[in-house]
Design an enzyme around this catalytic site. Structure first.
Site, PDB file in Angstrom:
ATOM      1  N   ARG A 144       0.825  -1.224   0.000  1.00 48.55           N
ATOM      2  CA  ARG A 144       0.000   0.000   0.000  1.00 48.55           C
ATOM      3  C   ARG A 144       0.851   1.263   0.000  1.00 48.55           C
ATOM      4  O   ARG A 144       0.500   2.266   0.620  1.00 48.55           O
ATOM      5  CB  ARG A 144      -0.939   0.031   1.219  1.00 48.55           C
ATOM      6  CG  ARG A 144      -2.000  -1.038   1.239  1.00 48.55           C
ATOM      7  CD  ARG A 144      -2.983  -0.887   0.079  1.00 48.55           C
ATOM      8  NE  ARG A 144      -4.129  -1.771   0.216  1.00 48.55           N
ATOM      9  CZ  ARG A 144      -4.173  -3.019  -0.243  1.00 48.55           C
ATOM     10  NH1 ARG A 144      -3.129  -3.543  -0.864  1.00 48.55           N
ATOM     11  NH2 ARG A 144      -5.271  -3.738  -0.090  1.00 48.55           N
ATOM     12  N   SER A 161     -10.969  -0.605   2.738  1.00 45.75           N
ATOM     13  CA  SER A 161     -10.273  -0.704   4.035  1.00 45.75           C
ATOM     14  C   SER A 161      -9.873   0.698   4.490  1.00 45.75           C
ATOM     15  O   SER A 161      -9.200   1.417   3.755  1.00 45.75           O
ATOM     16  CB  SER A 161      -8.998  -1.536   3.901  1.00 45.75           C
ATOM     17  OG  SER A 161      -9.288  -2.831   3.434  1.00 45.75           O
ATOM     18  N   GLU A 170      -5.284   3.853   5.891  1.00 43.52           N
ATOM     19  CA  GLU A 170      -4.945   3.661   4.469  1.00 43.52           C
ATOM     20  C   GLU A 170      -5.544   4.793   3.638  1.00 43.52           C
ATOM     21  O   GLU A 170      -4.970   5.249   2.646  1.00 43.52           O
ATOM     22  CB  GLU A 170      -5.491   2.315   3.979  1.00 43.52           C
ATOM     23  CG  GLU A 170      -5.100   2.007   2.555  1.00 43.52           C
ATOM     24  CD  GLU A 170      -6.016   1.047   1.848  1.00 43.52           C
ATOM     25  OE1 GLU A 170      -6.908   1.509   1.114  1.00 43.52           O
ATOM     26  OE2 GLU A 170      -5.836  -0.178   2.028  1.00 43.52           O
TER      27      GLU A 170
HETATM   28  P1  FAD Z   1      -8.408   8.765  -5.386  1.00 44.58           P
HETATM   29  O1  FAD Z   1      -9.146   8.370  -4.159  1.00 44.58           O
HETATM   30  O2  FAD Z   1      -9.012   9.791  -6.259  1.00 44.58           O
HETATM   31  O3  FAD Z   1      -6.923   9.219  -4.975  1.00 44.58           O
HETATM   32  C1  FAD Z   1      -6.138   8.420  -4.122  1.00 44.58           C
HETATM   33  C2  FAD Z   1      -4.737   9.060  -3.970  1.00 44.58           C
HETATM   34  O4  FAD Z   1      -4.038   8.995  -5.211  1.00 44.58           O
HETATM   35  C3  FAD Z   1      -4.771  10.542  -3.615  1.00 44.58           C
HETATM   36  O5  FAD Z   1      -3.649  10.841  -2.818  1.00 44.58           O
HETATM   37  C4  FAD Z   1      -4.658  11.237  -4.963  1.00 44.58           C
HETATM   38  O6  FAD Z   1      -4.131  12.547  -4.875  1.00 44.58           O
HETATM   39  C5  FAD Z   1      -3.717  10.304  -5.682  1.00 44.58           C
HETATM   40  N1  FAD Z   1      -3.920  10.279  -7.128  1.00 44.58           N
HETATM   41  C6  FAD Z   1      -5.047   9.918  -7.792  1.00 44.58           C
HETATM   42  N2  FAD Z   1      -4.847   9.963  -9.113  1.00 44.58           N
HETATM   43  C7  FAD Z   1      -3.571  10.358  -9.301  1.00 44.58           C
HETATM   44  C8  FAD Z   1      -2.768  10.606 -10.447  1.00 44.58           C
HETATM   45  N3  FAD Z   1      -3.241  10.451 -11.685  1.00 44.58           N
HETATM   46  N4  FAD Z   1      -1.485  11.020 -10.263  1.00 44.58           N
HETATM   47  C9  FAD Z   1      -0.986  11.182  -9.010  1.00 44.58           C
HETATM   48  N5  FAD Z   1      -1.695  10.980  -7.902  1.00 44.58           N
HETATM   49  C10 FAD Z   1      -2.983  10.567  -8.035  1.00 44.58           C
HETATM   50  N6  FAD Z   1      -7.619  -0.609  -2.690  1.00 44.58           N
HETATM   51  C11 FAD Z   1      -6.796  -1.675  -2.807  1.00 44.58           C
HETATM   52  O7  FAD Z   1      -5.572  -1.513  -2.927  1.00 44.58           O
HETATM   53  N7  FAD Z   1      -7.275  -2.951  -2.785  1.00 44.58           N
HETATM   54  C12 FAD Z   1      -8.586  -3.216  -2.675  1.00 44.58           C
HETATM   55  O8  FAD Z   1      -8.995  -4.369  -2.671  1.00 44.58           O
HETATM   56  C13 FAD Z   1      -9.491  -2.117  -2.562  1.00 44.58           C
HETATM   57  N8  FAD Z   1     -10.821  -2.322  -2.409  1.00 44.58           N
HETATM   58  C14 FAD Z   1     -11.661  -1.256  -2.305  1.00 44.58           C
HETATM   59  C15 FAD Z   1     -13.029  -1.501  -2.180  1.00 44.58           C
HETATM   60  C16 FAD Z   1     -13.925  -0.451  -2.086  1.00 44.58           C
HETATM   61  C17 FAD Z   1     -15.396  -0.746  -1.956  1.00 44.58           C
HETATM   62  C18 FAD Z   1     -13.458   0.883  -2.137  1.00 44.58           C
HETATM   63  C19 FAD Z   1     -14.424   2.029  -2.080  1.00 44.58           C
HETATM   64  C20 FAD Z   1     -12.087   1.146  -2.232  1.00 44.58           C
HETATM   65  C21 FAD Z   1     -11.176   0.074  -2.318  1.00 44.58           C
HETATM   66  N9  FAD Z   1      -9.792   0.273  -2.429  1.00 44.58           N
HETATM   67  C22 FAD Z   1      -8.947  -0.799  -2.573  1.00 44.58           C
HETATM   68  C23 FAD Z   1      -9.228   1.641  -2.392  1.00 44.58           C
HETATM   69  C24 FAD Z   1      -9.242   2.358  -3.757  1.00 44.58           C
HETATM   70  O9  FAD Z   1     -10.108   1.728  -4.645  1.00 44.58           O
HETATM   71  C25 FAD Z   1      -7.835   2.408  -4.383  1.00 44.58           C
HETATM   72  O10 FAD Z   1      -6.941   3.053  -3.515  1.00 44.58           O
HETATM   73  C26 FAD Z   1      -7.847   3.118  -5.725  1.00 44.58           C
HETATM   74  O11 FAD Z   1      -6.613   2.960  -6.371  1.00 44.58           O
HETATM   75  C27 FAD Z   1      -8.123   4.620  -5.583  1.00 44.58           C
HETATM   76  O12 FAD Z   1      -8.312   5.153  -6.884  1.00 44.58           O
HETATM   77  P2  FAD Z   1      -8.982   6.550  -7.102  1.00 44.58           P
HETATM   78  O13 FAD Z   1      -8.853   6.892  -8.532  1.00 44.58           O
HETATM   79  O14 FAD Z   1     -10.364   6.560  -6.555  1.00 44.58           O
HETATM   80  O15 FAD Z   1      -8.038   7.487  -6.231  1.00 44.58           O
HETATM   81  N1  EPU Z   2     -11.296 -10.611   9.503  1.00 42.50           N
HETATM   82  C1  EPU Z   2     -11.998 -10.648  10.677  1.00 42.50           C
HETATM   83  N2  EPU Z   2     -12.984  -9.724  10.866  1.00 42.50           N
HETATM   84  C2  EPU Z   2     -13.283  -8.782   9.950  1.00 42.50           C
HETATM   85  C3  EPU Z   2     -12.535  -8.736   8.759  1.00 42.50           C
HETATM   86  C4  EPU Z   2     -11.549  -9.672   8.546  1.00 42.50           C
HETATM   87  O1  EPU Z   2     -11.771 -11.481  11.537  1.00 42.50           O
HETATM   88  O2  EPU Z   2     -14.188  -7.987  10.200  1.00 42.50           O
HETATM   89  C5  EPU Z   2     -10.251 -11.645   9.284  1.00 42.50           C
HETATM   90  C6  EPU Z   2     -10.871 -12.958   8.786  1.00 42.50           C
HETATM   91  O3  EPU Z   2     -10.138 -14.030   9.349  1.00 42.50           O
HETATM   92  C7  EPU Z   2     -10.657 -12.884   7.287  1.00 42.50           C
HETATM   93  C8  EPU Z   2      -9.299 -12.198   7.222  1.00 42.50           C
HETATM   94  O4  EPU Z   2      -9.321 -11.238   8.288  1.00 42.50           O
HETATM   95  O5  EPU Z   2     -10.631 -14.164   6.690  1.00 42.50           O
HETATM   96  C9  EPU Z   2      -8.990 -11.516   5.900  1.00 42.50           C
HETATM   97  O6  EPU Z   2     -10.071 -10.672   5.523  1.00 42.50           O
HETATM   98  P1  EPU Z   2     -10.200 -10.178   4.003  1.00 42.50           P
HETATM   99  O7  EPU Z   2     -10.028 -11.324   3.076  1.00 42.50           O
HETATM  100  O8  EPU Z   2     -11.436  -9.382   3.883  1.00 42.50           O
HETATM  101  O9  EPU Z   2      -8.929  -9.271   3.814  1.00 42.50           O
HETATM  102  P2  EPU Z   2      -8.333  -8.038   4.631  1.00 42.50           P
HETATM  103  O10 EPU Z   2      -6.966  -8.409   5.076  1.00 42.50           O
HETATM  104  O11 EPU Z   2      -9.289  -7.584   5.675  1.00 42.50           O
HETATM  105  C10 EPU Z   2      -7.155  -6.974   2.583  1.00 42.50           C
HETATM  106  C11 EPU Z   2      -7.083  -5.658   1.899  1.00 42.50           C
HETATM  107  C12 EPU Z   2      -8.278  -5.445   1.000  1.00 42.50           C
HETATM  108  C13 EPU Z   2      -8.307  -6.556  -0.047  1.00 42.50           C
HETATM  109  C14 EPU Z   2      -8.385  -7.902   0.680  1.00 42.50           C
HETATM  110  C15 EPU Z   2      -8.325  -9.068  -0.256  1.00 42.50           C
HETATM  111  C16 EPU Z   2      -5.806  -4.175   3.314  1.00 42.50           C
HETATM  112  C17 EPU Z   2      -5.817  -3.026   4.251  1.00 42.50           C
HETATM  113  N3  EPU Z   2      -6.993  -4.585   2.871  1.00 42.50           N
HETATM  114  O12 EPU Z   2      -8.260  -6.934   3.484  1.00 42.50           O
HETATM  115  O13 EPU Z   2      -8.117  -4.202   0.324  1.00 42.50           O
HETATM  116  O14 EPU Z   2      -9.392  -6.414  -0.922  1.00 42.50           O
HETATM  117  O15 EPU Z   2      -7.286  -8.016   1.614  1.00 42.50           O
HETATM  118  O16 EPU Z   2      -7.016  -9.228  -0.690  1.00 42.50           O
HETATM  119  O17 EPU Z   2      -4.741  -4.689   3.006  1.00 42.50           O
HETATM  120  C18 EPU Z   2      -8.572  -1.860   0.441  1.00 42.50           C
HETATM  121  O18 EPU Z   2      -7.348  -1.691   0.437  1.00 42.50           O
HETATM  122  O19 EPU Z   2      -9.390  -0.910   0.453  1.00 42.50           O
HETATM  123  C19 EPU Z   2      -9.094  -3.228   0.437  1.00 42.50           C
HETATM  124  C20 EPU Z   2     -10.409  -3.516   0.478  1.00 42.50           C
END
Ligand code: FAD
Ligand code: EPU
Length: 338
Positions: A164, A238, A334
């Site tokens: 991240r 997250s 995050e």
């Molecule tokens: P923004 O929120 O618009 O910006 C994020 C940051 O990047 C800011 O600091 C911004 O200034 C900068 N930025 C944006 N665009 C640029 C650019 N072109 N050049 C330079 N800087 C820039 N993230 C994960 O890693 N894994 C996940 O599984 C995941 N699951 C998600 C699930 C949900 C339901 C949601 C809502 C979010 C999740 N995220 C996850 C977080 C998010 O989707 C990512 O961080 C994504 O990359 C953000 O993209 P954005 O375009 O919305 O960025």
């Molecule tokens: N868990 C709990 N309680 C909860 C949530 C999770 O006990 O409320 C435990 C469970 O054992 C579960 C495990 O944590 O099996 C892992 O949970 P999950 O698979 O949802 O993954 P995570 O570690 O909670 C991370 C990323 C997610 C990404 C998933 C899948 C971070 C901060 N988050 O979540 O990214 O989608 O793994 O790879 O690393 C994001 O960055 O916004 C994001 C959603």
């Protein structure tokens, strides 16, 4: 033609759906737009915020400066033997790019299906999910250097990717605007089912030899079952990172909390599930006024109605305090706090 808006609402441009106004707001469609914008020196010295899909941001206040929304479009690819180089404009929706690759049979991104946000943000926090991180498919990116107006090319090592994190969040924060990203994918498919839930779901569906599409569908299915849909309920995924702690500290914790959910990290370190820590503190699915944590994933803070950014931020403070009291671990956010 660049249009600069004044006092522009960002409510529809962030997935928490909180209200916040940008003092100035502009949409950028080409690299030349950026050159034109910064040719006006007034913007060089302004507070600036680069906005993609707003899916990793929490506005706790109005933004007293210029918000630059990245809207550069276009996806193309080039095939060299078994390798495929896919180039995309920063403003493309990430999941549309994943779909383009999955439909074309190019592999590498399928585990990153359904992550919200833009292509341009994908390297910023080295997005990751289900056993894959962006760094595994990243080849290079173009970034506009605000100080000089030049486009620089960053390769993988320049970006200093880690969990991240990248150079765009640290040393080069606010100095570069990513305009285009190239990914290196493959026509030879080796499924990555290292994340347990994927294999379980494939087994349930009776799929023995999964295709790129199968993996994308299964990952999307798992995500939908765990995470709230931002179009229905405001959230930014997250809210905290999974903490990485030293093995010695982990062993002490494990002796008191033998069920602690953890994963291997780099040599000498262990990654802990922040969701588990938060759930253990009684926060999973809890609602306080307009805000709370998601019922299926305690790591996700949600806006249950008309929450302000400050209400969400205050909730995050209480959660950090509770986790610290119980486990001695300080959670790091995050989500980018504005
Ligand atoms: P923004 O929120 O618009 O910006 C994020 C940051 O990047 C800011 O600091 C911004 O200034 C900068 N930025 C944006 N665009 C640029 C650019 N072109 N050049 C330079 N800087 C820039 N993230 C994960 O890693 N894994 C996940 O599984 C995941 N699951 C998600 C699930 C949900 C339901 C949601 C809502 C979010 C999740 N995220 C996850 C977080 C998010 O989707 C990512 O961080 C994504 O990359 C953000 O993209 P954005 O375009 O919305 O960025
Ligand atoms: N868990 C709990 N309680 C909860 C949530 C999770 O006990 O409320 C435990 C469970 O054992 C579960 C495990 O944590 O099996 C892992 O949970 P999950 O698979 O949802 O993954 P995570 O570690 O909670 C991370 C990323 C997610 C990404 C998933 C899948 C971070 C901060 N988050 O979540 O990214 O989608 O793994 O790879 O690393 C994001 O960055 O916004 C994001 C959603």
């Amino acid at each position: 033609m660049l249009v600069i808006h004044e006092n522009y609402s960002l409510k529809k441009l962030n997935t928490f759906r909180v209200e916040a106004y940008a003092r100035w707001y502009v949409e950028v469609n080409t690299e030349d737009d950026l050159k034109e914008l910064f040719a006006d020196l007034r913007w060089q010295n302004q507070n600036r915020l680069i906005l993609g899909g707003g899916s990793n941001m929490l506005f706790t206040t109005n933004f007293d400066g210029l918000v630059i929304r990245m809207n550069i479009q276009g996806i193309e690819h080039q095939i060299t033997k078994d390798e495929v180089y896919v180039k995309s404009g920063a403003g493309e929706v990430w999941n549309n790019l994943v779909d383009y690759c999955v439909q074309s049979g190019f592999s590498g991104m399928e585990n990153l299906s359904l992550i919200p946000g833009s292509v341009g943000a994908s390297p910023v926090q080295n997005i990751g999910a289900y056993g894959v991180e962006l760094k595994d498919v990243f080849y290079s990116c173009h970034a506009f250097e605000i100080e000089t107006g030049l486009i620089k090319i960053f390769d993988k090592s320049d970006c200093q990717f880690s969990y991240r994190d990248s150079v765009f969040k640290t040393g080069f924060k606010n100095k570069y605007i990513i305009t285009e990203v190239t990914y290196k994918l493959s026509q030879i498919f080796i499924p990555n089912t290292s994340y347990g839930a994927i294999q379980q779901e494939l087994d349930k569906r009776g799929i023995i030899h999964p295709t790129v599409k199968n993996i994308s569908q299964v990952v999307s299915f798992i995500r939908v079952s765990k995470l709230p849909d931002p179009s229905a309920i405001g959230n930014a995924g997250s809210f905290f990172k999974n903490p990485i702690i030293e093995v010695n500290k982990f062993r002490q914790l494990e002796s008191t909390f033998p069920d602690i959910v953890h994963y291997p990290a780099s040599e000498g370190y262990i990654k802990i599930s922040a969701g588990w820590l938060i759930e253990q503190c009684g926060w999973k699915g809890k609602i306080i006024g307009n805000v709370g944590t998601w019922k299926n994933q305690a790591l996700v803070l949600v806006n249950h109605g008309n929450a302000t950014g400050n209400e969400l931020f205050k909730l995050s403070i209480i959660i950090i305090e509770d986790v610290k009291k119980r486990f001695g671990i300080i959670l790091q956010r995050e989500v980018n706090i504005i």
